[in-house]
Design an enzyme around this catalytic site. Structure first.
Site, PDB file in Angstrom:
ATOM      1  N   HIS A  36       0.453  63.574  16.923  1.00  0.00           N
ATOM      2  CA  HIS A  36      -0.939  63.512  16.463  1.00  0.00           C
ATOM      3  C   HIS A  36      -1.223  64.485  15.306  1.00  0.00           C
ATOM      4  CE1 HIS A  36      -1.344  61.045  19.886  1.00  0.00           C
ATOM      5  NE2 HIS A  36      -1.662  61.957  20.795  1.00  0.00           N
TER       6      HIS A  36
ATOM      7  N   GLY B 134       2.115  47.045  32.304  1.00  0.00           N
ATOM      8  CA  GLY B 134       1.688  48.315  32.916  1.00  0.00           C
ATOM      9  C   GLY B 134       0.200  48.245  33.197  1.00  0.00           C
TER      10      GLY B 134
ATOM     11  N   TRP C  69     -24.846  89.953   3.474  1.00  0.00           N
ATOM     12  CA  TRP C  69     -24.393  91.115   2.713  1.00  0.00           C
ATOM     13  C   TRP C  69     -25.522  91.591   1.813  1.00  0.00           C
ATOM     14  CZ3 TRP C  69     -23.877  91.894  -2.555  1.00  0.00           C
ATOM     15  CH2 TRP C  69     -23.197  93.062  -2.936  1.00  0.00           C
TER      16      TRP C  69
ATOM     17  N   LEU D 256      -3.249  54.400  31.516  1.00  0.00           N
ATOM     18  CA  LEU D 256      -3.551  54.147  30.112  1.00  0.00           C
ATOM     19  C   LEU D 256      -4.259  52.797  29.957  1.00  0.00           C
ATOM     20  CD1 LEU D 256      -3.112  55.075  27.118  1.00  0.00           C
ATOM     21  CD2 LEU D 256      -1.120  53.575  27.126  1.00  0.00           C
TER      22      LEU D 256
ATOM     23  N   LYS E  59     -18.101  75.518   3.996  1.00  0.00           N
ATOM     24  CA  LYS E  59     -18.728  76.832   4.042  1.00  0.00           C
ATOM     25  C   LYS E  59     -18.853  77.372   2.625  1.00  0.00           C
ATOM     26  CE  LYS E  59     -17.374  78.151   8.620  1.00  0.00           C
ATOM     27  NZ  LYS E  59     -17.123  79.304   9.468  1.00  0.00           N
TER      28      LYS E  59
HETATM   29  C1  BG6 Z   1      -2.542  62.003  24.399  1.00  0.00           C
HETATM   30  C2  BG6 Z   1      -1.869  63.134  25.122  1.00  0.00           C
HETATM   31  O1  BG6 Z   1      -1.670  61.431  23.478  1.00  0.00           O
HETATM   32  O2  BG6 Z   1      -3.685  62.505  23.729  1.00  0.00           O
HETATM   33  C3  BG6 Z   1      -2.821  63.802  26.087  1.00  0.00           C
HETATM   34  O3  BG6 Z   1      -0.747  62.623  25.838  1.00  0.00           O
HETATM   35  C4  BG6 Z   1      -4.105  64.202  25.386  1.00  0.00           C
HETATM   36  O4  BG6 Z   1      -2.218  64.940  26.668  1.00  0.00           O
HETATM   37  C5  BG6 Z   1      -4.665  63.050  24.562  1.00  0.00           C
HETATM   38  O5  BG6 Z   1      -5.042  64.594  26.373  1.00  0.00           O
HETATM   39  C6  BG6 Z   1      -5.820  63.522  23.697  1.00  0.00           C
HETATM   40  O6  BG6 Z   1      -6.427  62.429  23.049  1.00  0.00           O
HETATM   41  P1  BG6 Z   1      -7.919  62.564  22.529  1.00  0.00           P
HETATM   42  O7  BG6 Z   1      -8.168  61.294  21.794  1.00  0.00           O
HETATM   43  O8  BG6 Z   1      -8.787  62.730  23.746  1.00  0.00           O
HETATM   44  O9  BG6 Z   1      -7.970  63.783  21.668  1.00  0.00           O
END
Ligand code: BG6
Length: 484
Positions: free
Chosen positions: A244, A12, A480, A17, A374
């Site tokens: 994530h 690819g 406060w 990517l 904090k």
């Molecule tokens: C990718 C998502 O896995 O992570 C995207 O497909 C997103 O939609 C990206 O923008 C965000 O990655 P980072 O590292 O910029 O927070």
């Protein structure tokens, strides 16, 4: 470290990517001496009809600002092979090109290493993996290895993901498969284990007795720009939360692993995922920004969320009753990813400053990596007044001379080194899909509706309301002053 020939194949190679992440990561590894000119060769494979130089020029465009000398040396390591993703012919040619390079090297004592990086749409994973398996494996007469890096999405739900896992599992052993989740390569995500388990301070506090709620937040200040077609098939939960944010959740919530061995760490991640209770509809808010459907590739009736806030509850001794709020949204007011661990109120408060604030430990993954706590402190001056302030560790200040590596750089290096700690194991993936599949099916069936929100805002108000309901207390920096 191992020596010998290392062939890195980017499948690819002409896609987004590869250009934005994979090749730049390889370049940075080269620049820092982790990939040596005498030892490594890089092969780009894609359908487009391109020459070696054609590909090199495309990659150059994404590496502006790099020193010319380094860059030219790096680009010289790259060759291009064109072919389709399901034809034996193309992959035979690829294999011949790799073998040619391998035999041109005097590699009597070393090993042969072949790394395949799938920067491809998921629809072609099975066929490409079959092709690699049939035509491109490191020959058994050689020492060394063949490893494959695969990118998400790993399916769309539990069934499709299991099907994909089964197909790949027939072709490769689990220790040859590197399922990448680039959040695991981020510096402050990698820091979580150290923070939690190397600090006496946190060990006794990290539980339901002290922590009121945890938020794991991802925000982007741009929409789906040009990716609407892909995005609409997946939505924000599959794109960000199920992978994530859930990985980050695991590292925040899991028990202490027996050791730092990758298998021990991944065992704990699986356990905490398996302890997550089914998600309740009333603990979910989904949203879609106004204008999302202007993208011609997005259907007019789309209910796909570009924003979601989902509460996870962990059924175990440590976390019973503590909501973990996972939030992610596109087209919001800023770009940020952070973890917010909010502690309970201090009991028996003699300052009577309850409304003023709680301890909150914030780990900002990006931008500007930082950790801050904090605290309530005395407002300097003659009054015995209190205010919220911060104990602040900002990486930009503390580690001024350190260049924090890109996630992809680190994860590719881990793959070359054979370290799977920061990659997703098959059973972990399954457990992650088990959590989200019922909710995703309900959203797909229209049983939950996306509420609309203005681009450039915090997202749906309903989500803020839900966080409040979950016990999150906004901590303001006000002073406060005691009544006289
Ligand atoms: C990718 C998502 O896995 O992570 C995207 O497909 C997103 O939609 C990206 O923008 C965000 O990655 P980072 O590292 O910029 O927070």
């Amino acid at each position: 470290s191992e020596s010998g020939c290392l062939s890195i194949v980017v499948l690819g190679a002409s896609g987004d990517l590869a250009k934005k992440k994979t090749f730049p990561a390889l370049f940075h590894l080269f620049q820092q001496g982790f990939l040596q000119a005498g030892e490594v060769h890089i092969f780009g494979y894609a359908r487009s009809n391109l020459s070696d130089d054609g590909l090199r020029e495309r990659i150059r465009g994404y590496l502006k600002g790099a020193s010319d000398e380094h860059l030219s040396q790096f680009l010289q390591l790259i060759k291009y092979v064109s072919g389709s993703y399901d034809s034996g012919e193309g992959f035979e040619l690829l294999n011949n090109t790799i073998s040619e390079y391998e035999t041109s090297k005097n590699n009597e004592s070393g090993s042969y290493r072949r790394l395949f990086y799938l920067a491809l749409p998921p629809s072609v994973y099975p066929s490409v993996c079959k092709m690699i398996r049939s035509y491109c494996m490191n020959p058994s007469s050689h020492t060394g290895w063949t490893r494959v890096i695969v990118e998400k999405p790993f399916g769309k739900d539990l069934d499709s993901s299991e099907k994909l896992s089964a197909e790949l599992g027939k072709l490769f052993e689990e220790d040859q498969l590197y399922r990448i989740d680039h959040y695991l390569g981020k510096e402050l995500v990698q820091n979580l284990l150290v923070l939690r388990f190397a600090n006496r301070l946190f060990l006794p506090l990290w539980n339901r007795d002290n922590i009121a709620n945890v938020q794991i937040v991802f925000k982007e200040d741009f929409g789906t720009e040009g990716r609407g077609g892909y995005f609409d098939q997946y939505g924000i939960i599959r794109d960000i939360i199920q992978n994530h944010l859930l990985q980050v959740f695991c590292l925040v919530a899991m028990e202490k692993p027996v050791s730092l061995k990758p298998e021990h760490i991944r065992d704990e991640k699986v356990k905490v995922l398996q302890s997550v209770e089914p998600i309740k509809h009333e603990e979910v808010v989904i949203g879609q920004y106004d204008g999302y459907k202007d993208d011609p590739t997005v259907p007019d009736e789309s209910n796909t969320p570009t924003y979601a806030s989902v509460v996870l509850r962990v059924h175990n001794e440590r976390w019973e009753g503590v909501p973990f709020i996972l939030k992610a949204g596109k087209a919001l007011n800023s770009r940020k990813a952070e973890i917010r661990v909010q502690f309970k109120d201090a009991p028996g408060d003699i300052f009577r400053c309850k409304k003023q604030g709680r301890n909150e430990f914030v780990i900002r993954l990006q931008p500007s990596e930082a950790m801050y706590m904090k605290l309530t402190v005395k407002n300097p001056g003659l009054e015995m007044a209190t205010e919220q302030s911060e104990l602040d560790l900002s990486y930009g200040m503390r580690y001024q001379d350190v260049k924090i590596p890109e996630a992809y750089e680190r994860l590719i290096l881990d793959t070359i080194r054979g370290d799977q700690q920061h990659f997703v194991r098959r059973d972990e993936l399954r457990a992650a899909w088990e959590i989200f599949t019922p909710l995703l099916h309900d959203i797909d069936a229209g049983k939950l509706k996306s509420v609309s929100y203005e681009p450039g805002t915090r997202g749906p108000q309903e989500a803020d309301e839900m966080s409040r309901r979950m016990g999150y207390v906004q901590t303001h920096g006000y002073i406060w002053v005691p009544p006289t």
